[in-house]
Enzyme design. Structure first.
Site, PDB file in Angstrom:
ATOM      1  CG  HIS A   1      10.756 -24.757  11.775  1.00 15.17           C
ATOM      2  ND1 HIS A   1      11.023 -24.565  13.109  1.00 15.17           N
ATOM      3  CD2 HIS A   1      11.897 -25.275  11.240  1.00 15.17           C
ATOM      4  CE1 HIS A   1      12.261 -24.944  13.371  1.00 15.17           C
ATOM      5  NE2 HIS A   1      12.816 -25.369  12.250  1.00 15.17           N
TER       6      HIS A   1
ATOM      7  CG  ASP B   1      -0.343   0.123   2.541  1.00 15.92           C
ATOM      8  OD1 ASP B   1       0.892   0.319   2.638  1.00 15.92           O
ATOM      9  OD2 ASP B   1      -1.084   0.052   3.537  1.00 15.92           O
TER      10      ASP B   1
ATOM     11  CG  HIS C   1       9.041 -28.567  10.578  1.00 21.22           C
ATOM     12  ND1 HIS C   1       8.929 -28.035  11.843  1.00 21.22           N
ATOM     13  CD2 HIS C   1      10.359 -28.839  10.400  1.00 21.22           C
ATOM     14  CE1 HIS C   1      10.122 -27.984  12.412  1.00 21.22           C
ATOM     15  NE2 HIS C   1      11.008 -28.468  11.557  1.00 21.22           N
TER      16      HIS C   1
ATOM     17  CB  CYS D   1       1.035  -2.259   4.783  1.00 22.67           C
ATOM     18  SG  CYS D   1       0.815  -3.325   6.223  1.00 22.67           S
TER      19      CYS D   1
ATOM     20  CB  THR E   1       2.518  -2.269  11.165  1.00 22.86           C
ATOM     21  OG1 THR E   1       1.231  -2.738  10.747  1.00 22.86           O
ATOM     22  CG2 THR E   1       2.420  -0.871  11.778  1.00 22.86           C
TER      23      THR E   1
END
Length: 148
Positions: A98, A8, A133, A65, A67
């Site tokens: 993992h 963004d 995993h 973005c 955060t």
């Protein structure tokens, strides 16, 4: 490997840095925006890219973005997406080894372009370890298919 990348308005600088990295690593990618510095809604960018990864058009996706939180939440609503929000190299390595994450989210207001490059390089080049995993990821997929 083919990568879809988007951001963004809050992730444009890091997006350009990651594109340079992928050019250097000779990794094919398509950029899905955004191309403006005015405020846009991150789901409008995260969701279409997540759908492209989930349906197999792209092997991996990178979302940026402010955060990374909003983009990662949006992407993880798409069935088949395992988007990891990462702000350090160690987590980038382990989310591939993992968790077999197929999408990476980062926050430009949290980390700088240099660290973002390091994270992206590790995330793009690490392989899934499989083994124990795979069973864990299978349980997540089973739940998603049953309840999704």
């Amino acid at each position: 490997m083919k990568v879809a990348i988007t951001s963004d308005h809050g992730g444009m600088v890091i997006r350009e840095e990651i594109k340079k990295l992928m050019d250097e690593l000779d990794i094919p990618y398509d950029d899905f925006g955004c191309g403006c510095q005015t405020s846009v809604d991150y789901p409008d960018y995260a969701l279409p890219v997540a759908e492209k990864v989930a349906n197999g058009e792209y092997d991996k996706g990178i979302l940026i973005c402010g955060t990374g939180i909003g983009m990662s939440i949006a992407a993880n609503k798409v069935k088949g997406v395992r988007c990891a929000l990462v702000h350090d190299v160690y987590s980038a390595k382990l989310t591939r080894q993992h968790n077999d994450s197929n999408m990476l989210a980062m926050g430009e207001r949290v980390i700088g372009p240099g660290l973002a490059r390091e994270i992206a390089q590790v995330w793009l080049t690490e392989e899934f370890e499989d083994g124990r995993h795979a069973n864990r990821i299978g349980k997540i997929s089973e739940y998603e298919n049953k309840n999704g």
